[in-house]
Scaffold this motif. Structure first.
Motif, short mmCIF file in Angstrom:
data_model
loop_
_atom_site.label_atom_id
_atom_site.label_comp_id
_atom_site.label_asym_id
_atom_site.label_seq_id
_atom_site.Cartn_x
_atom_site.Cartn_y
_atom_site.Cartn_z
N GLU A 1 0.83 -1.21 0.00
CA GLU A 1 0.00 0.00 0.00
C GLU A 1 0.86 1.26 0.00
N VAL A 2 1.89 1.26 0.83
CA VAL A 2 2.77 2.42 0.93
C VAL A 2 3.58 2.58 -0.35
N SER A 3 4.02 1.47 -0.93
CA SER A 3 4.78 1.54 -2.18
C SER A 3 3.95 2.12 -3.31
N ALA A 4 2.67 1.79 -3.34
CA ALA A 4 1.79 2.27 -4.40
C ALA A 4 1.41 3.73 -4.21
N ASN A 5 1.39 4.18 -2.96
CA ASN A 5 0.99 5.55 -2.66
C ASN A 5 2.23 6.44 -2.60
N THR A 6 2.34 7.36 -3.51
CA THR A 6 3.52 8.23 -3.56
C THR A 6 3.22 9.63 -3.04
N PHE A 7 2.07 9.85 -2.43
CA PHE A 7 1.70 11.19 -1.97
C PHE A 7 2.44 11.58 -0.69
N MET A 8 2.69 10.62 0.17
CA MET A 8 3.34 10.91 1.45
C MET A 8 4.73 10.30 1.47
N SER A 9 5.49 10.67 2.45
CA SER A 9 6.80 10.06 2.65
C SER A 9 6.60 8.58 2.98
N GLU A 10 7.27 7.72 2.26
CA GLU A 10 7.08 6.28 2.44
C GLU A 10 7.44 5.85 3.85
N ASP A 11 8.55 6.35 4.36
CA ASP A 11 9.02 5.91 5.66
C ASP A 11 8.06 6.31 6.78
N ILE A 12 7.55 7.54 6.72
CA ILE A 12 6.63 8.02 7.76
C ILE A 12 5.32 7.24 7.73
N GLU A 13 4.76 7.09 6.54
CA GLU A 13 3.49 6.37 6.42
C GLU A 13 3.65 4.90 6.82
N TYR A 14 4.72 4.27 6.37
CA TYR A 14 4.97 2.87 6.71
C TYR A 14 5.14 2.71 8.21
N THR A 15 5.91 3.60 8.83
CA THR A 15 6.17 3.49 10.26
C THR A 15 4.89 3.61 11.07
N LYS A 16 3.99 4.51 10.66
CA LYS A 16 2.69 4.65 11.35
C LYS A 16 1.90 3.35 11.26
N LYS A 17 1.78 2.82 10.05
CA LYS A 17 0.99 1.61 9.86
C LYS A 17 1.65 0.41 10.52
N PHE A 18 2.97 0.36 10.47
CA PHE A 18 3.68 -0.76 11.09
C PHE A 18 3.49 -0.76 12.60
N SER A 19 3.53 0.41 13.23
CA SER A 19 3.35 0.46 14.69
C SER A 19 1.96 -0.04 15.09
N ILE A 20 0.97 0.22 14.26
CA ILE A 20 -0.38 -0.29 14.53
C ILE A 20 -0.38 -1.82 14.50
N ILE A 21 0.25 -2.38 13.47
CA ILE A 21 0.32 -3.85 13.36
C ILE A 21 1.13 -4.44 14.51
N GLU A 22 2.24 -3.80 14.83
CA GLU A 22 3.08 -4.30 15.93
C GLU A 22 2.30 -4.34 17.23
N ASN A 23 1.58 -3.28 17.53
CA ASN A 23 0.77 -3.24 18.76
C ASN A 23 -0.33 -4.29 18.73
N LYS A 24 -0.93 -4.50 17.56
CA LYS A 24 -1.99 -5.51 17.43
C LYS A 24 -1.45 -6.90 17.78
N TYR A 25 -0.28 -7.23 17.25
CA TYR A 25 0.28 -8.56 17.51
C TYR A 25 0.79 -8.69 18.94
N LYS A 26 1.30 -7.61 19.51
CA LYS A 26 1.76 -7.68 20.90
C LYS A 26 0.58 -7.85 21.86
N LYS A 27 -0.57 -7.28 21.53
CA LYS A 27 -1.77 -7.46 22.36
C LYS A 27 -2.37 -8.85 22.16
#
Length: 133
Positions: A82-108
């Motif tokens: 999704e982040v690779s296809a979307n070039t509107f935002m900074s890839e690293d910032i957008e990916y990091t936001k979404k990754f932290s959500i997934i990380e928290n989901k799996y830790k819970k």
């Protein structure tokens, strides 16, 4: 001779109309299949509980860890694509936001996830890019 031509014409017209009806029926079914697929992907699993969680409950811990790691990889790849296809935002910032959500989901969802899921390996867009490309 005219009766044979008339009968043949009626049969051809009937089959033509049936073919058109069949086309729209198949088209409708593909839309239904797409809706079902989207529903399953949105909720994660049709039953609402992860197969890995079921394996943990049953007691197949090693199998459950492997399944949970696979689920995690699918989720990470999904946000990566999704982040690779979307070039509107900074890839690293957008990916990091979404990754932290997934990380928290799996830790819970699972106890002691860091013992079987390598979060650092996928924590940045560049790390994910190394793995997936």
């Amino acid at each position: 001779m005219e009766t044979i031509t008339l009968i043949t014409s009626v049969i051809i017209i009937t089959f033509g109309v049936l073919q058109i009806i069949l086309f729209f029926k198949v088209w409708g079914m593909t839309n239904d299949a797409k809706k079902i697929k989207d529903t399953i992907q949105a909720s994660g699993y049709p039953s609402g509980i992860s197969p890995a969680k079921i394996e943990f409950i049953i007691g197949n811990v090693e199998k459950a860890k492997e399944m949970a790691y696979r689920e995690f990889l699918f989720d990470v790849y999904k946000i990566y694509s999704e982040v690779s296809a979307n070039t509107f935002m900074s890839e690293d910032i957008e990916y990091t936001k979404k990754f932290s959500i997934i990380e928290n989901k799996y830790k819970k969802r699972y106890d002691n996830t860091s013992s079987f899921i390598e979060f650092n390996k996928f924590s940045t867009f560049e790390n994910a890019k190394k793995v997936f490309e």
